[in-house]
Design a protein around this motif. Structure first.
Motif, PDB file in Angstrom:
ATOM      1  N   UNK A 177      40.262  43.464  31.518  1.00 51.08           N
ATOM      2  CA  UNK A 177      39.100  43.387  32.628  1.00 51.08           C
ATOM      3  C   UNK A 177      39.565  42.145  33.358  1.00 51.08           C
ATOM      4  N   UNK A 178      39.085  42.164  34.753  1.00 48.44           N
ATOM      5  CA  UNK A 178      39.488  41.077  35.655  1.00 48.44           C
ATOM      6  C   UNK A 178      38.175  40.719  36.322  1.00 48.44           C
ATOM      7  N   UNK A 179      37.842  39.547  36.764  1.00 46.82           N
ATOM      8  CA  UNK A 179      36.869  39.083  37.495  1.00 46.82           C
ATOM      9  C   UNK A 179      37.109  38.503  38.721  1.00 46.82           C
ATOM     10  N   UNK A 180      36.686  38.967  39.980  1.00 38.60           N
ATOM     11  CA  UNK A 180      37.055  38.531  41.195  1.00 38.60           C
ATOM     12  C   UNK A 180      35.638  38.293  42.290  1.00 38.60           C
ATOM     13  N   UNK A 181      35.549  37.356  43.043  1.00 38.52           N
ATOM     14  CA  UNK A 181      34.607  37.343  43.863  1.00 38.52           C
ATOM     15  C   UNK A 181      34.683  38.633  45.045  1.00 38.52           C
ATOM     16  N   UNK A 182      33.673  38.773  45.471  1.00 34.62           N
ATOM     17  CA  UNK A 182      33.438  39.833  46.337  1.00 34.62           C
ATOM     18  C   UNK A 182      32.789  39.823  47.727  1.00 34.62           C
ATOM     19  N   UNK A 183      31.811  38.642  47.529  1.00 33.13           N
ATOM     20  CA  UNK A 183      30.991  38.267  48.679  1.00 33.13           C
ATOM     21  C   UNK A 183      30.323  36.941  48.525  1.00 33.13           C
ATOM     22  N   UNK A 184      30.103  36.213  49.669  1.00 29.47           N
ATOM     23  CA  UNK A 184      29.408  35.055  49.449  1.00 29.47           C
ATOM     24  C   UNK A 184      28.079  34.897  50.476  1.00 29.47           C
ATOM     25  N   UNK A 185      27.083  34.385  50.132  1.00 26.60           N
ATOM     26  CA  UNK A 185      25.858  34.589  50.789  1.00 26.60           C
ATOM     27  C   UNK A 185      26.012  33.769  52.232  1.00 26.60           C
ATOM     28  N   UNK A 186      26.791  32.814  52.227  1.00 23.09           N
ATOM     29  CA  UNK A 186      27.177  32.163  53.460  1.00 23.09           C
ATOM     30  C   UNK A 186      28.158  32.815  54.308  1.00 23.09           C
ATOM     31  N   UNK A 187      29.297  32.744  53.708  1.00 22.31           N
ATOM     32  CA  UNK A 187      30.719  33.288  54.501  1.00 22.31           C
ATOM     33  C   UNK A 187      30.901  34.785  54.337  1.00 22.31           C
ATOM     34  N   UNK A 188      29.996  35.758  53.845  1.00 22.03           N
ATOM     35  CA  UNK A 188      30.326  37.032  53.692  1.00 22.03           C
ATOM     36  C   UNK A 188      31.241  37.470  52.814  1.00 22.03           C
ATOM     37  N   UNK A 189      31.969  38.497  53.143  1.00 20.45           N
ATOM     38  CA  UNK A 189      32.815  39.212  52.300  1.00 20.45           C
ATOM     39  C   UNK A 189      34.055  38.495  52.037  1.00 20.45           C
ATOM     40  N   UNK A 190      34.538  38.863  50.703  1.00 18.34           N
ATOM     41  CA  UNK A 190      36.016  38.066  50.272  1.00 18.34           C
ATOM     42  C   UNK A 190      36.899  39.024  50.979  1.00 18.34           C
ATOM     43  N   UNK A 191      37.533  39.187  52.114  1.00 18.64           N
ATOM     44  CA  UNK A 191      38.423  40.328  52.535  1.00 18.64           C
ATOM     45  C   UNK A 191      39.577  40.764  51.457  1.00 18.64           C
ATOM     46  N   UNK A 192      40.231  39.926  50.928  1.00 19.96           N
ATOM     47  CA  UNK A 192      41.106  40.113  50.095  1.00 19.96           C
ATOM     48  C   UNK A 192      40.873  40.938  49.009  1.00 19.96           C
ATOM     49  N   UNK A 193      39.710  40.892  48.411  1.00 16.46           N
ATOM     50  CA  UNK A 193      39.211  41.547  47.200  1.00 16.46           C
ATOM     51  C   UNK A 193      38.879  42.924  47.802  1.00 16.46           C
ATOM     52  N   UNK A 194      38.273  42.987  49.087  1.00 13.26           N
ATOM     53  CA  UNK A 194      37.971  44.289  49.651  1.00 13.26           C
ATOM     54  C   UNK A 194      39.076  45.193  49.726  1.00 13.26           C
ATOM     55  N   UNK A 195      40.336  44.404  50.281  1.00 12.67           N
ATOM     56  CA  UNK A 195      41.467  45.242  50.544  1.00 12.67           C
ATOM     57  C   UNK A 195      42.163  45.997  49.045  1.00 12.67           C
ATOM     58  N   UNK A 196      41.998  44.799  47.760  1.00 13.02           N
ATOM     59  CA  UNK A 196      42.759  45.361  46.680  1.00 13.02           C
ATOM     60  C   UNK A 196      41.585  46.435  46.128  1.00 13.02           C
ATOM     61  N   UNK A 197      40.479  46.403  46.447  1.00 12.81           N
ATOM     62  CA  UNK A 197      39.613  47.455  45.814  1.00 12.81           C
ATOM     63  C   UNK A 197      40.042  48.677  46.441  1.00 12.81           C
ATOM     64  N   UNK A 198      40.347  48.703  47.838  1.00 14.04           N
ATOM     65  CA  UNK A 198      40.625  50.034  48.405  1.00 14.04           C
ATOM     66  C   UNK A 198      42.031  50.494  47.776  1.00 14.04           C
ATOM     67  N   UNK A 199      42.809  49.650  47.453  1.00 11.92           N
ATOM     68  CA  UNK A 199      44.135  50.325  47.030  1.00 11.92           C
ATOM     69  C   UNK A 199      44.567  50.268  45.540  1.00 11.92           C
ATOM     70  N   UNK A 200      43.411  50.071  44.744  1.00 12.39           N
ATOM     71  CA  UNK A 200      43.858  49.879  43.246  1.00 12.39           C
ATOM     72  C   UNK A 200      43.116  51.163  42.621  1.00 12.39           C
ATOM     73  N   UNK A 201      43.467  51.515  41.323  1.00 12.90           N
ATOM     74  CA  UNK A 201      42.874  52.362  40.812  1.00 12.90           C
ATOM     75  C   UNK A 201      41.847  52.149  39.832  1.00 12.90           C
ATOM     76  N   UNK A 202      41.722  50.632  39.787  1.00 14.84           N
ATOM     77  CA  UNK A 202      40.840  50.247  38.917  1.00 14.84           C
ATOM     78  C   UNK A 202      39.246  50.344  39.397  1.00 14.84           C
ATOM     79  N   UNK A 203      38.286  50.519  38.284  1.00 10.05           N
ATOM     80  CA  UNK A 203      36.964  50.749  38.645  1.00 10.05           C
ATOM     81  C   UNK A 203      36.163  49.348  38.595  1.00 10.05           C
TER      82      UNK A 203
END
Length: 361
Positions: A140-166
């Motif tokens: 398993x992996x653990x990654x940040x996806x959003x912050x209440x002040x600064x919003x989305x963590x864009x690199x995580x969003x891009x990786x979720x788009x292209x990865x086969x992981x759930x």
């Protein structure tokens, strides 16, 4: 100590000691039962997953629901996460990948979510976290996806788009940033280092107190702490866990501009999580570039009574002003209403990807 006080405390402490021994005996009984469960599972499926997010979530929820106090219900999550982690570790050691080095908020989120009885795999980037899990170096992996002040963590969003992981779980942390140096003072400090999001979350505080110091980005707050531990001219912004890990002294605590600053992390892996009864489903969609397309895309949710808790857009990088939409829905993909809505969304969307269903924290 006063003799009268000692006489009153002594039997109470003896009682606590006796209860602790009972708790330990019960923990050993639980551990043995967990091992027996593992034997039965492996008899039917030699490669069966040790991690069962829905089962673990239900254990904690059931105990919290039946708690009569005075033991605080929020503490049940912390205590039983460690109990479950220790019992899980007896069956098979699980490796968790996250953004390092030691002392990062990602490490804190990983240990709070999976417990301390895991192997830690510290990675240099979010990309490496995903690669490690995809390659089987970590379960398993653990990654940040959003912050209440600064919003989305864009690199995580891009990786979720292209990865086969759930996505198989979530964890929300209160983020308390600290300023730290080797000496515990700002004497001789020439620059402040942190992850770009942390610098943004503390920019007003830094502008008030140290407006003339250079601000440099690091790959993570923990990496900034590591650099500060080697360079007496650097002050790092990180959590107190990083200060302990790298032997730094705190100059100031709670320097984030928003006192309610929180970061949401996602646990990712290759397993499918079954319904727990209180779940969330995350998907990615894109719509044809025409008037009313987004409204039409969301209509199946309203038609089937499915609530949307988050909608985040991300450019598709096609140069045509097209966007991917990251959507969180209440309910599990196997719930009838959610299943119907998802089937209708697939038909309407130009692109559709299920990221996974998982227990709500």
């Amino acid at each position: 100590m006063d003799k009268t006080l000692q006489n009153q405390l002594s039997p109470l402490r003896d009682r606590i000691d006796a209860i602790d021994k009972q708790i330990l005996d019960l923990l050993n009984q639980r551990a043995q039962a967990a091992l027996d469960v593992g034997k039965v599972k492996h008899a039917f499926d030699a490669d069966g997953a040790v991690l069962k997010p829905e089962r673990e979530a239900n254990i904690v929820r059931s105990l919290q629901a039946g708690n009569g106090g005075p033991f605080p219900s929020p503490a049940i999550d912390a205590v039983w996460t460690q109990i479950i982690s220790a019992c899980r570790g007896l069956e098979s050691t699980m490796t968790v990948a996250y953004l390092g080095p030691q002392g990062s908020f990602s490490e804190q989120a990983a240990l709070e979510h999976f417990g301390n009885s895991v192997e830690k795999l510290r990675c240099d980037s979010f990309d490496e976290v995903f690669r490690a899990v995809e390659a089987g170096q970590a379960q398993v992996g653990m990654v940040p996806v959003e912050n209440s002040t600064e919003g989305a963590v864009n690199r995580t969003l891009d990786l979720l788009l292209n990865s086969s992981l759930k996505v198989l779980g979530e964890r929300s942390l209160s983020i308390h940033h600290c300023l730290m140096t080797q000496s515990g003072t700002m004497q001789g400090i020439k620059r402040v280092m942190a992850h770009p999001q942390a610098l943004a979350q503390c920019q007003a505080w830094l502008s008030r107190h140290y407006p003339n110091l250079a601000r440099d980005a690091a790959s993570s707050n923990a990496e900034a702490a590591r650099i500060a531990a080697e360079d007496p001219t650097v002050a790092a912004i990180a959590g107190s866990m990083a200060a302990q890990a790298w032997g730094l002294e705190l100059v100031a605590q709670g320097i984030q501009d928003d006192a309610q600053n929180r970061t949401r992390f996602l646990a990712v892996g290759a397993i499918e999580t079954l319904p727990s009864g209180h779940d969330k489903t995350s998907v990615i969609m894109a719509v044809p570039n025409r008037a009313g397309a987004v409204y039409e895309m969301l209509a199946p949710l309203a038609d089937n009574g499915v609530s949307m808790t988050r909608l985040e857009s991300r450019p598709a990088r096609t140069g045509q002003w097209e966007y991917y939409f990251y959507v969180d829905l209440l309910g599990h993909r196997n719930d009838p209403a959610v299943a119907t809505a998802l089937a209708q969304l697939k038909k309407k969307a130009a692109f559709f990807k299920e990221l996974g269903s998982y227990p709500i924290q």
